[in-house]
Scaffold this active site. Structure first.
Site, mmCIF file in Angstrom:
data_model
loop_
_atom_site.group_PDB
_atom_site.id
_atom_site.type_symbol
_atom_site.label_atom_id
_atom_site.label_comp_id
_atom_site.label_asym_id
_atom_site.label_seq_id
_atom_site.Cartn_x
_atom_site.Cartn_y
_atom_site.Cartn_z
ATOM 1 N N LYS A 131 0.840 -1.205 0.000
ATOM 2 C CA LYS A 131 0.000 0.000 0.000
ATOM 3 C C LYS A 131 0.870 1.249 0.000
ATOM 4 C CE LYS A 131 -3.789 -2.398 2.294
ATOM 5 N NZ LYS A 131 -4.540 -2.659 3.549
ATOM 6 N N GLN A 158 -4.468 -1.587 9.828
ATOM 7 C CA GLN A 158 -4.393 -2.901 9.188
ATOM 8 C C GLN A 158 -4.875 -3.994 10.145
ATOM 9 O OE1 GLN A 158 -3.385 -3.361 5.935
ATOM 10 N NE2 GLN A 158 -3.952 -5.516 6.160
ATOM 11 N N ASP A 186 -10.868 2.778 4.283
ATOM 12 C CA ASP A 186 -11.279 1.368 4.187
ATOM 13 C C ASP A 186 -12.800 1.255 4.102
ATOM 14 O OD1 ASP A 186 -9.215 -0.439 3.960
ATOM 15 O OD2 ASP A 186 -8.902 -0.681 6.128
#
Ligand SMILES: NC(=O)c1ccc[n+]([C@@H]2O[C@H](COP(=O)([O-])OP(=O)(O)OC[C@H]3O[C@@H](n4cnc5c(N)ncnc54)[C@H](OP(=O)(O)O)[C@@H]3O)[C@@H](O)[C@H]2O)c1
Length: 310
Positions: free
Chosen positions: A54, A98, A121
């Protein structure tokens, strides 16, 4: 006799090129690049790989990338403190934590600490609610957005189509079903209690698998001419399993025999290729698109922040 392969990697790289141009335009107007922060707690090896990817993708597209690495034993206060700091940082437009988190940290609490307008997200209840209500000013989750992007690239006609999704998680199956419904598909959502899965999936003109069970969907699950999107990613190491699931893919089997492991999806690729119209490979299907959509969400959040005068 063989289906088309939906090349997610190629679609993602085209999208990333466009994103880099849009990010450059943003930087010119805002006087700063769009910023993405990722909080990584602990030592989960797969998470480290995902987070690195990412960060690299963000930098390659001209974004600012900040990775906050915290130790396995970081306290709740420390993690929430970092999230609060990033939430207040005007150079950071999008942030995520994460998963999975080490035991002892509550992922629900941690994810709710991310402000909805930076929640790239799309997991915050405010954004989940906006998706449910069809309100476009939220941020929608990345993997489901990737599924929709690939269907769009494939030119799939969604209106009135029979769409079956296998898997009802909050991060993939459920949001995909809402997005397909929004595009006027007739949506069926299957899960572990579904009776006679094959009878349901065989109706699907669009079949989306998001289960995490390697090779669950075989020839008999696929309607002839279907578009099959395989979100599942599992690592297998057993040779008999690899021989079964990589049947029809001699080059991949050869690589497995050299390396001793490989990644496979929820769909038996070789069998699906014999009946479907189009199939996503694993890897190289939905995975790369997820990262592109993360940057897309970050740029969207950045443009909104700029429009609000920040
Ligand atoms: N490409 C990407 O970027 C990306 C992103 C996210 C996830 N993934 C992959 O996608 C897969 C799914 O992830 P997830 O987070 O959605 O998984 P999850 O939270 O574990 O959910 C799995 C879903 O599959 C259902 N299920 C399990 N066994 C089944 C069976 N035998 N028949 C029918 N349904 C069954 C479960 O049903 P119940 O609800 O009844 O338990 C559940 O709804 C995983 O392989 C994951 O690694 C990929």
């Amino acid at each position: 006799v063989s289906a088309a392969i939906l090349d997610g990697k190629a679609v993602a790289s085209r999208r990333l090129e466009r994103l880099a141009a849009d990010a450059a335009s943003f930087t010119g107007r805002a006087g700063r690049p769009p910023g993405l922060a990722v909080v990584l707690v602990g030592e989960d090896p797969a998470s480290h790989v995902y987070v690195r990817n990412k960060g690299r993708a963000a930098e390659a597209a001209g974004f600012r990338s900040e990775i906050v690495r915290l130790p396995e034993d970081a306290s709740r206060e420390r993690v929430l403190g970092e999230i609060e700091r990033l939430a207040g940082d005007r150079g950071i437009d999008g942030m995520l934590v994460q998963l999975p988190l080490p035991a002892g940290l509550d992922p629900v609490e941690v994810q709710r600490a991310v402000p909805p307008d930076k929640d790239v997200d799309g997991f915050h209840p405010v954004n989940a609610g906006k998706l449910l209500l069809g309100d476009d000013d939220g941020l929608a989750p990345c993997t489901p957005r990737g599924v929709m992007a690939l269907l769009e690239e494939a030119g799939t006609d969604l209106s009135g189509a029979e769409a079956v999704i296998v898997g009802r998680s909050n991060i993939v199956g459920k949001p995909v079903s809402l997005m397909l419904l929004r595009r006027h598909a007739t949506v069926t959502l299957c899960h572990s209690r579904t009776r006679d899965l094959a009878a349901v999936t065989r109706r699907a003109e669009i079949l989306v698998a998001a289960v995490g069970v390697p090779g669950l969907l075989r020839r008999q699950h696929v309607k002839p001419g279907a578009v099959v999107i395989d979100v599942g990613i599992s690592r297998i190491t057993e040779q008999a399993r690899a021989e079964e699931l990589l049947a029809g893919q001699p080059r991949r089997l050869e690589r497995f025999l050299r390396k001793g492991h490989t990644l496979v999806g929820d769909v038996h690729f070789g069998e699906a290729m014999e009946v479907a119209a189009a199939v996503t490979p694993v890897p190289g299907g939905i995975g790369p698109l997820t990262v592109a959509m993360l940057l897309d969400n970050t740029l969207l959040a950045a443009e909104r922040a700029l429009a609000r005068g920040r």
